[in-house]
Scaffold this active site. Structure first.
Site, PDB file in Angstrom:
ATOM      1  N   ASP A  62       0.882  -1.169   0.000  1.00 17.32           N
ATOM      2  CA  ASP A  62       0.000   0.000   0.000  1.00 17.32           C
ATOM      3  C   ASP A  62       0.919   1.218   0.000  1.00 17.32           C
ATOM      4  O   ASP A  62       1.561   1.529   1.015  1.00 17.32           O
ATOM      5  CB  ASP A  62      -0.900  -0.018   1.246  1.00 17.32           C
ATOM      6  CG  ASP A  62      -1.824   1.189   1.286  1.00 17.32           C
ATOM      7  OD1 ASP A  62      -1.684   2.080   0.426  1.00 17.32           O
ATOM      8  OD2 ASP A  62      -2.685   1.236   2.181  1.00 17.32           O
ATOM      9  N   VAL A  63       0.997   1.900  -1.148  1.00 13.04           N
ATOM     10  CA  VAL A  63       1.951   3.013  -1.280  1.00 13.04           C
ATOM     11  C   VAL A  63       1.669   4.153  -0.302  1.00 13.04           C
ATOM     12  O   VAL A  63       2.542   4.978  -0.046  1.00 13.04           O
ATOM     13  CB  VAL A  63       2.005   3.575  -2.728  1.00 13.04           C
ATOM     14  CG1 VAL A  63       2.547   2.558  -3.697  1.00 13.04           C
ATOM     15  CG2 VAL A  63       0.646   4.114  -3.173  1.00 13.04           C
ATOM     16  N   SER A 141       0.362  12.149 -15.811  1.00 13.98           N
ATOM     17  CA  SER A 141      -0.751  12.142 -16.768  1.00 13.98           C
ATOM     18  C   SER A 141      -0.749  13.492 -17.472  1.00 13.98           C
ATOM     19  O   SER A 141      -0.343  14.505 -16.880  1.00 13.98           O
ATOM     20  CB  SER A 141      -2.083  11.973 -16.033  1.00 13.98           C
ATOM     21  OG  SER A 141      -3.163  12.288 -16.891  1.00 13.98           O
ATOM     22  N   TYR A 154      -7.414  14.459  -9.162  1.00 12.42           N
ATOM     23  CA  TYR A 154      -6.480  13.672  -9.973  1.00 12.42           C
ATOM     24  C   TYR A 154      -5.467  14.580 -10.690  1.00 12.42           C
ATOM     25  O   TYR A 154      -4.264  14.322 -10.676  1.00 12.42           O
ATOM     26  CB  TYR A 154      -7.287  12.857 -10.984  1.00 12.42           C
ATOM     27  CG  TYR A 154      -6.478  11.902 -11.822  1.00 12.42           C
ATOM     28  CD1 TYR A 154      -6.034  10.684 -11.302  1.00 12.42           C
ATOM     29  CD2 TYR A 154      -6.183  12.191 -13.151  1.00 12.42           C
ATOM     30  CE1 TYR A 154      -5.311   9.796 -12.079  1.00 12.42           C
ATOM     31  CE2 TYR A 154      -5.463  11.315 -13.940  1.00 12.42           C
ATOM     32  CZ  TYR A 154      -5.031  10.111 -13.398  1.00 12.42           C
ATOM     33  OH  TYR A 154      -4.307   9.243 -14.181  1.00 12.42           O
ATOM     34  N   LYS A 158      -1.391  14.700 -10.173  1.00 11.32           N
ATOM     35  CA  LYS A 158      -0.430  14.433 -11.257  1.00 11.32           C
ATOM     36  C   LYS A 158       0.457  15.659 -11.537  1.00 11.32           C
ATOM     37  O   LYS A 158       1.635  15.504 -11.891  1.00 11.32           O
ATOM     38  CB  LYS A 158      -1.170  13.985 -12.522  1.00 11.32           C
ATOM     39  CG  LYS A 158      -1.897  12.650 -12.363  1.00 11.32           C
ATOM     40  CD  LYS A 158      -0.953  11.515 -12.010  1.00 11.32           C
ATOM     41  CE  LYS A 158      -1.627  10.154 -12.008  1.00 11.32           C
ATOM     42  NZ  LYS A 158      -0.721   9.034 -11.721  1.00 11.32           N
ATOM     43  N   ILE A 187      -5.287   6.041 -22.235  1.00  9.93           N
ATOM     44  CA  ILE A 187      -4.791   4.677 -22.447  1.00  9.93           C
ATOM     45  C   ILE A 187      -5.896   3.686 -22.083  1.00  9.93           C
ATOM     46  O   ILE A 187      -6.574   3.854 -21.052  1.00  9.93           O
ATOM     47  CB  ILE A 187      -3.545   4.403 -21.566  1.00  9.93           C
ATOM     48  CG1 ILE A 187      -2.473   5.499 -21.744  1.00  9.93           C
ATOM     49  CG2 ILE A 187      -2.967   3.011 -21.849  1.00  9.93           C
ATOM     50  CD1 ILE A 187      -1.860   5.632 -23.108  1.00  9.93           C
TER      51      ILE A 187
HETATM   52  P1  NAP Z   1      -5.355   0.388 -13.040  1.00  6.22           P
HETATM   53  O1  NAP Z   1      -5.626  -0.615 -14.118  1.00  6.22           O
HETATM   54  O2  NAP Z   1      -6.457   0.739 -12.096  1.00  6.22           O
HETATM   55  O3  NAP Z   1      -4.070  -0.114 -12.206  1.00  6.22           O
HETATM   56  C1  NAP Z   1      -3.620   0.564 -11.073  1.00  6.22           C
HETATM   57  C2  NAP Z   1      -3.125  -0.463 -10.073  1.00  6.22           C
HETATM   58  O4  NAP Z   1      -2.672   0.242  -8.893  1.00  6.22           O
HETATM   59  C3  NAP Z   1      -4.245  -1.417  -9.610  1.00  6.22           C
HETATM   60  O5  NAP Z   1      -3.780  -2.740  -9.577  1.00  6.22           O
HETATM   61  C4  NAP Z   1      -4.563  -0.892  -8.218  1.00  6.22           C
HETATM   62  O6  NAP Z   1      -5.096  -1.884  -7.352  1.00  6.22           O
HETATM   63  C5  NAP Z   1      -3.181  -0.445  -7.753  1.00  6.22           C
HETATM   64  N1  NAP Z   1      -3.272   0.401  -6.576  1.00  6.22           N
HETATM   65  C6  NAP Z   1      -4.290   1.235  -6.216  1.00  6.22           C
HETATM   66  N2  NAP Z   1      -4.035   1.795  -5.031  1.00  6.22           N
HETATM   67  C7  NAP Z   1      -2.835   1.318  -4.608  1.00  6.22           C
HETATM   68  C8  NAP Z   1      -2.048   1.511  -3.449  1.00  6.22           C
HETATM   69  N3  NAP Z   1      -2.466   2.303  -2.461  1.00  6.22           N
HETATM   70  N4  NAP Z   1      -0.864   0.869  -3.345  1.00  6.22           N
HETATM   71  C9  NAP Z   1      -0.444   0.042  -4.318  1.00  6.22           C
HETATM   72  N5  NAP Z   1      -1.164  -0.208  -5.438  1.00  6.22           N
HETATM   73  C10 NAP Z   1      -2.346   0.420  -5.587  1.00  6.22           C
HETATM   74  O7  NAP Z   1      -4.847   1.777 -13.651  1.00  6.22           O
HETATM   75  P2  NAP Z   1      -4.011   2.111 -14.977  1.00  6.22           P
HETATM   76  O8  NAP Z   1      -4.938   2.696 -15.962  1.00  6.22           O
HETATM   77  O9  NAP Z   1      -3.158   0.967 -15.364  1.00  6.22           O
HETATM   78  O10 NAP Z   1      -3.110   3.321 -14.425  1.00  6.22           O
HETATM   79  C11 NAP Z   1      -1.752   3.162 -14.027  1.00  6.22           C
HETATM   80  C12 NAP Z   1      -1.138   4.542 -13.833  1.00  6.22           C
HETATM   81  O11 NAP Z   1      -1.220   5.273 -15.062  1.00  6.22           O
HETATM   82  C13 NAP Z   1      -1.848   5.397 -12.788  1.00  6.22           C
HETATM   83  O12 NAP Z   1      -0.917   6.168 -12.072  1.00  6.22           O
HETATM   84  C14 NAP Z   1      -2.717   6.303 -13.633  1.00  6.22           C
HETATM   85  O13 NAP Z   1      -3.032   7.508 -12.972  1.00  6.22           O
HETATM   86  C15 NAP Z   1      -1.812   6.535 -14.829  1.00  6.22           C
HETATM   87  N6  NAP Z   1      -2.513   6.972 -16.037  1.00  6.22           N
HETATM   88  C16 NAP Z   1      -3.447   6.192 -16.626  1.00  6.22           C
HETATM   89  C17 NAP Z   1      -4.082   6.654 -17.778  1.00  6.22           C
HETATM   90  C18 NAP Z   1      -5.117   5.846 -18.500  1.00  6.22           C
HETATM   91  O14 NAP Z   1      -5.673   6.369 -19.467  1.00  6.22           O
HETATM   92  N7  NAP Z   1      -5.374   4.603 -18.123  1.00  6.22           N
HETATM   93  C19 NAP Z   1      -3.761   7.920 -18.282  1.00  6.22           C
HETATM   94  C20 NAP Z   1      -2.824   8.691 -17.641  1.00  6.22           C
HETATM   95  C21 NAP Z   1      -2.181   8.210 -16.512  1.00  6.22           C
HETATM   96  P3  NAP Z   1      -6.711  -1.936  -7.118  1.00  6.22           P
HETATM   97  O15 NAP Z   1      -7.331  -2.093  -8.435  1.00  6.22           O
HETATM   98  O16 NAP Z   1      -6.896  -3.136  -6.244  1.00  6.22           O
HETATM   99  O17 NAP Z   1      -7.079  -0.627  -6.488  1.00  6.22           O
END
Ligand code: NAP
Length: 246
Positions: A62-63, A141, A154, A158, A187
């Site tokens: 848990d970060v 982001s 959010y 970021k 994404i």
């Molecule tokens: P995702 O599929 O929801 O994956 C995020 C992972 O982080 C999940 O496994 C989640 O676990 C875990 N997590 C949540 N809270 C945590 C904590 N306190 N400690 C450790 N792990 C934790 O999201 P994603 O789309 O791959 O996003 C990954 C990163 O890219 C994020 O930082 C996001 O803001 C960034 N990002 C994503 C996009 C996009 O379009 N997808 C765009 C810009 C930036 P749970 O599911 O169990 O909570």
């Protein structure tokens, strides 16, 4: 890319972008620690990697809790002896308009997305400073650069990650630790699957390359930033957004 003998830690690595980053680093030779709040899913990802011949371990993490981060670092050092690469990827959204945003929506997003990066960077950079080498990549982001209605929490988190990246780059450069950020656009992951088709189609209209990005697009950029090819790059924010923000 040759990451043989390098140890990489990825947070939020069990699924989505984090999982793609972890696979890519492992496929390029790194030993990887798959760290996620969902320990079972992290173990499943690590097992899949081991079954295909890669070196991987899982860590529940848990970060937001420094004790959990310190425990993770201890576990990784016990197993792999060093940490060369940290990818701060864990992130969450709690989207709503500012006037409707509850304190807990603000606090939880800032805690995971910004304090989490602080906790992990502070703890892991101590290891890297002793080694006098390291690479840190923060997943920010484009909304941290341009803002976005419905994402006050959010986008602020970021934007904070981007500022933190630059400060850490300045503080850690003397120890041969490069710190950069990747700013993904839209994404295709579980995080964006929540959005309606109408919202997604409206985003695509704003993207010059006219398609959503894939987790692998972000993973390849991270690979570049942790490889020797980016030795002279630090404190930068690399956008992976199909040209959405120029
Ligand atoms: P995702 O599929 O929801 O994956 C995020 C992972 O982080 C999940 O496994 C989640 O676990 C875990 N997590 C949540 N809270 C945590 C904590 N306190 N400690 C450790 N792990 C934790 O999201 P994603 O789309 O791959 O996003 C990954 C990163 O890219 C994020 O930082 C996001 O803001 C960034 N990002 C994503 C996009 C996009 O379009 N997808 C765009 C810009 C930036 P749970 O599911 O169990 O909570």
């Amino acid at each position: 890319m040759d990451l043989k003998n390098k140890v990489a830690v990825v947070t939020g690595a069990a699924q989505g972008i984090g999982r793609a980053i972890t696979l890519n680093l492992a496929q390029n030779g790194a030993s990887v620690a798959v760290c996620d709040i969902d320990e079972n899913l992290a173990e499943q990802t690590a097992r899949e990697l081991r079954e295909t011949g890669f070196k991987a371990m899982a860590c529940g993490l848990d970060v937001t809790r420094i004790s959990s981060v310190e425990e993770m670092v201890k576990k990784i050092l016990d197993k792999f002896d060093r940490i060369d690469i940290l990818v701060n990827n864990a992130g969450i959204t709690r989207d709503t308009l500012l006037i409707r945003m509850k304190d807990e929506d603000w606090d939880s997003v800032l805690n995971v997305n910004l304090k989490g990066v602080f906790n992990c960077t502070k703890t892991v950079s101590k290891v890297m400073m002793k080694q006098r080498v390291g690479r840190i990549v923060n997943i920010a982001s484009i909304v941290g650069l341009m803002g976005n209605a419905g994402q006050a929490n959010y986008s602020a988190s970021k934007g904070g990650v981007i500022a933190l990246t630059k400060t850490c780059a300045k503080e850690l450069a003397g120890r041969n630790i490069n710190v950069n950020a990747v700013a993904p656009g839209f994404i295709q992951t579980r995080m964006t699957d929540k959005l309606s088709d109408e919202i997604k189609n409206n985003y695509v209209k704003l993207i010059p390359l006219a398609k959503l990005g894939q987790p692998e697009d972000v993973a390849n950029t991270v690979l570049f930033l942790v490889s020797d090819l980016s030795d002279y790059i630090t404190g930068q924010v690399l956008k992976v957004d199909g040209g959405m923000v120029m």
